[in-house]
Scaffold this active site. Sequence first.
Site, PDB file in Angstrom:
ATOM      1  N   LYS A  54     -11.171  -6.331  -2.683  1.00 50.29           N
ATOM      2  CA  LYS A  54     -12.115  -5.561  -2.770  1.00 50.29           C
ATOM      3  C   LYS A  54     -11.969  -4.076  -3.004  1.00 50.29           C
ATOM      4  O   LYS A  54     -12.673  -3.337  -3.757  1.00 50.29           O
ATOM      5  CB  LYS A  54     -12.582  -5.157  -1.296  1.00 50.29           C
ATOM      6  CG  LYS A  54     -13.519  -6.287  -0.727  1.00 50.29           C
ATOM      7  CD  LYS A  54     -13.960  -5.856   0.584  1.00 50.29           C
ATOM      8  CE  LYS A  54     -13.539  -6.787   1.867  1.00 50.29           C
ATOM      9  NZ  LYS A  54     -12.169  -6.697   2.366  1.00 50.29           N
ATOM     10  N   LYS A 101      -4.215 -10.340  -6.804  1.00 51.62           N
ATOM     11  CA  LYS A 101      -5.223 -11.034  -5.822  1.00 51.62           C
ATOM     12  C   LYS A 101      -6.623 -10.358  -5.975  1.00 51.62           C
ATOM     13  O   LYS A 101      -6.587  -9.204  -6.514  1.00 51.62           O
ATOM     14  CB  LYS A 101      -5.011 -10.981  -4.422  1.00 51.62           C
ATOM     15  CG  LYS A 101      -5.733 -11.455  -3.326  1.00 51.62           C
ATOM     16  CD  LYS A 101      -5.110 -11.221  -1.791  1.00 51.62           C
ATOM     17  CE  LYS A 101      -5.943  -9.922  -1.354  1.00 51.62           C
ATOM     18  NZ  LYS A 101      -6.426  -9.880  -0.131  1.00 51.62           N
ATOM     19  N   LYS A 138       0.843  -1.148  -0.025  1.00 50.20           N
ATOM     20  CA  LYS A 138       0.142   0.027   0.050  1.00 50.20           C
ATOM     21  C   LYS A 138       0.798   1.110   0.155  1.00 50.20           C
ATOM     22  O   LYS A 138       0.505   2.330  -0.556  1.00 50.20           O
ATOM     23  CB  LYS A 138      -1.121   0.010   1.284  1.00 50.20           C
ATOM     24  CG  LYS A 138      -2.236  -0.868   1.146  1.00 50.20           C
ATOM     25  CD  LYS A 138      -3.409   0.132   0.467  1.00 50.20           C
ATOM     26  CE  LYS A 138      -4.756  -0.456   0.721  1.00 50.20           C
ATOM     27  NZ  LYS A 138      -4.963  -1.795   0.108  1.00 50.20           N
TER      28      LYS A 138
HETATM   29  N1  AQP Z   1      -8.597 -13.140  -3.111  1.00 53.01           N
HETATM   30  C1  AQP Z   1      -8.726 -13.906  -2.224  1.00 53.01           C
HETATM   31  N2  AQP Z   1      -8.545 -15.125  -2.320  1.00 53.01           N
HETATM   32  C2  AQP Z   1      -8.713 -15.890  -1.177  1.00 53.01           C
HETATM   33  N3  AQP Z   1      -8.845 -15.235   0.228  1.00 53.01           N
HETATM   34  C3  AQP Z   1      -8.975 -13.859   0.364  1.00 53.01           C
HETATM   35  N4  AQP Z   1      -9.228 -13.315   1.352  1.00 53.01           N
HETATM   36  C4  AQP Z   1      -9.408 -11.697   0.829  1.00 53.01           C
HETATM   37  N5  AQP Z   1      -9.137 -11.948  -0.439  1.00 53.01           N
HETATM   38  C5  AQP Z   1      -9.041 -13.079  -0.761  1.00 53.01           C
HETATM   39  C6  AQP Z   1      -9.427 -13.557   2.564  1.00 53.01           C
HETATM   40  O1  AQP Z   1     -10.901 -13.100   3.120  1.00 53.01           O
HETATM   41  C7  AQP Z   1     -10.768 -12.753   4.624  1.00 53.01           C
HETATM   42  C8  AQP Z   1     -11.192 -11.633   4.871  1.00 53.01           C
HETATM   43  O2  AQP Z   1     -10.208 -10.638   4.113  1.00 53.01           O
HETATM   44  P1  AQP Z   1     -10.657  -8.948   4.577  1.00 53.01           P
HETATM   45  O3  AQP Z   1     -11.807  -8.593   3.750  1.00 53.01           O
HETATM   46  O4  AQP Z   1     -10.536  -8.954   6.032  1.00 53.01           O
HETATM   47  O5  AQP Z   1      -9.395  -8.527   4.124  1.00 53.01           O
HETATM   48  P2  AQP Z   1      -8.147  -8.458   2.643  1.00 53.01           P
HETATM   49  O6  AQP Z   1      -7.480  -9.559   2.723  1.00 53.01           O
HETATM   50  O7  AQP Z   1      -7.464  -7.342   2.615  1.00 53.01           O
HETATM   51  O8  AQP Z   1      -9.430  -8.460   1.703  1.00 53.01           O
HETATM   52  P3  AQP Z   1      -9.248  -7.558   0.210  1.00 53.01           P
HETATM   53  O9  AQP Z   1     -10.520  -8.008  -0.386  1.00 53.01           O
HETATM   54  O10 AQP Z   1      -7.897  -7.694  -0.346  1.00 53.01           O
HETATM   55  O11 AQP Z   1      -9.784  -6.409   0.790  1.00 53.01           O
HETATM   56  P4  AQP Z   1      -8.768  -4.761   0.702  1.00 53.01           P
HETATM   57  O12 AQP Z   1      -8.992  -4.695  -0.748  1.00 53.01           O
HETATM   58  O13 AQP Z   1      -9.803  -3.852   1.309  1.00 53.01           O
HETATM   59  O14 AQP Z   1      -7.361  -4.826   1.169  1.00 53.01           O
HETATM   60  C9  AQP Z   1      -9.089 -12.944   4.891  1.00 53.01           C
HETATM   61  O15 AQP Z   1      -9.081 -14.332   5.444  1.00 53.01           O
HETATM   62  C10 AQP Z   1      -8.620 -13.196   3.675  1.00 53.01           C
HETATM   63  O16 AQP Z   1      -7.296 -13.688   3.601  1.00 53.01           O
END
Ligand code: AQP
Length: 328
Positions: free
Chosen positions: A195, A192, A111
Amino acid sequence: MKKMISGIKPTGQLHLGNYIGALQPFVQSQEEFDVNVFIANLHCITMPIDPEELQTNLRDALRFYLAVGLDPKKSTIFLQTDVHEIAQLGFIMSCLTPMGELNRMTQYKDKKDTGISLSSGFYTYPTLMTADILIHKAQYVPVGDDQKQHVELARNTAERFNNRFGDTFVVPEPVIAKVGSRIMSLSDPSKKMSKSDKDGEKGVVYLKDTLKVARKKIMSAVTDSIGIVQYDVENQPGIANLLTIYAALKKISIPEAVSEFKDVQYGGFKKAVADEVCALLEVLQEKHQSYDEAYIESVLQEGADKVRPTAQAVLKEVQEKLGMEILK
Ligand code: AQP
């Protein structure tokens, strides 16, 4: 019964990666473990938010927790801020974590490299996550691949605390799904599915997407010119990602998925993946609509009431060991 703890931060709408990497494993674990899942609303505000959007996302996330099959009679579901002790332990954990360790966190580095202005809350969020985990004395933390490093940080902090102040915390282990711990973007399979992906219109299947939109995203997924459905992450990352999605949803192994599409062309393969994804979304979206507000609130109330006694006891134990308490 051994305990599991995990959470999701609904900074945006939940997506297929969240479902496969986190929600599906939570549900599969609830027969065997004491599963505790929370909505990480403190983590949500580490990045800029729109209050109205956040309200919608929090409520949607809770509805999806229920829709995927988390059963409040078996599992404990709560909102992070309903258990105040977590934030207090979070501050203590931040005081016990060297900045050098936070500087090494990949999510922070990634980030930071984008050049966007980051809050100090974003920088220290792994220490809050340490508190999220350790306050429950849970043995296991189911997470996607991207969160493994943060669970390692929690383990290090627990071990350091136990060595210095006496046995207090359970040292937790990350549990990573065998298939689907890292679902990739459909438009750029080197990234990946996330969101915050700016290319969410193409790369991310949201659980709230209409079936038409979801199908279009899968059918337009980036592939390659090789033309054979096989699992080769390096040379065919798009196809490998679609195979992973298919295998995870069908609960089969990758080799089993590959053998189903041995002589099938990409168009037919994508259609089969889209059918699976749409079948899932249809069921989830129908259930998502079926919970009324009173039920949602009662689930959160019961969840927080269930978690609070342990949280209070652990926080007190930690503060006593640190010599911070006066009243007994
Ligand atoms: N692409 C992914 N594949 C498998 N697992 C995933 N997780 C997130 N993206 C994937 C898992 O979902 C859980 C919740 O994640 P989170 O929403 O708390 O945070 P994150 O990992 O930061 O998810 P994002 O979507 O990538 O969010 P942003 O964009 O806001 O940073 C976790 O167990 C995560 O590993």
